[in-house]
Enzyme design. Structure first.
Site, short mmCIF file in Angstrom:
data_model
loop_
_atom_site.label_atom_id
_atom_site.label_comp_id
_atom_site.label_asym_id
_atom_site.label_seq_id
_atom_site.Cartn_x
_atom_site.Cartn_y
_atom_site.Cartn_z
N SER A 12 0.82 -1.21 0.00
CA SER A 12 0.00 0.00 0.00
C SER A 12 0.85 1.27 0.00
CB SER A 12 -0.94 -0.01 1.19
OG SER A 12 -0.20 -0.15 2.38
N LEU A 14 3.86 3.98 1.36
CA LEU A 14 4.21 4.58 2.65
C LEU A 14 3.06 5.49 3.07
CD1 LEU A 14 6.62 4.31 4.50
CD2 LEU A 14 7.62 6.32 3.46
N HIS A 15 1.95 4.86 3.45
CA HIS A 15 0.75 5.60 3.85
C HIS A 15 0.55 5.42 5.35
CE1 HIS A 15 -2.26 2.45 4.71
NE2 HIS A 15 -1.31 1.74 4.15
N ALA A 16 -0.59 5.72 5.87
CA ALA A 16 -0.94 5.75 7.29
C ALA A 16 -0.08 4.91 8.24
CB ALA A 16 -2.41 5.39 7.45
N ALA A 19 3.78 4.71 7.32
CA ALA A 19 4.39 6.04 7.51
C ALA A 19 4.54 6.34 8.99
CB ALA A 19 3.55 7.11 6.82
#
Length: 90
Positions: A12, A14-16, A19
């Site tokens: 997915s 480097l999201h929520a 990150a």
């Protein structure tokens, strides 16, 4: 200055959650670490909003950089984190 290029391993990007884990690890480092894409201005790796704003997707390359005592170890630790699938169940 120590610098290392790493490929984002989480499907997915480097999201929520990935990150957040990355920013927490960067905050624990003894030196300031920056992260960015090739050709773009780097951002502070300790800033969640800045890291999210990169919009790094799976398979994209990011450049980690740091300067000072412990810089190489810091970016190697963070690079290993970025390269892993941080969304995988442990």
């Amino acid at each position: 200055m120590s610098q290392l290029t790493v490929v984002v391993g989480s499907p997915s990007g480097l999201h929520a959650r990935p990150a957040s884990l990355f920013v927490q690890a960067a905050a624990r480092q003894p030196v300031k670490v920056t992260v960015g894409r090739d050709g773009q201005a780097p951002v502070d790796a300790r800033s969640l909003l800045s890291v999210l704003a990169l919009g790094a997707k799976h398979g994209e390359s990011l450049v980690l950089a740091a300067e000072g005592d412990g810089a190489q170890a810091a970016i190697e630790e963070l690079a290993a984190l970025v390269a892993r699938d941080l969304d995988a169940k442990e």
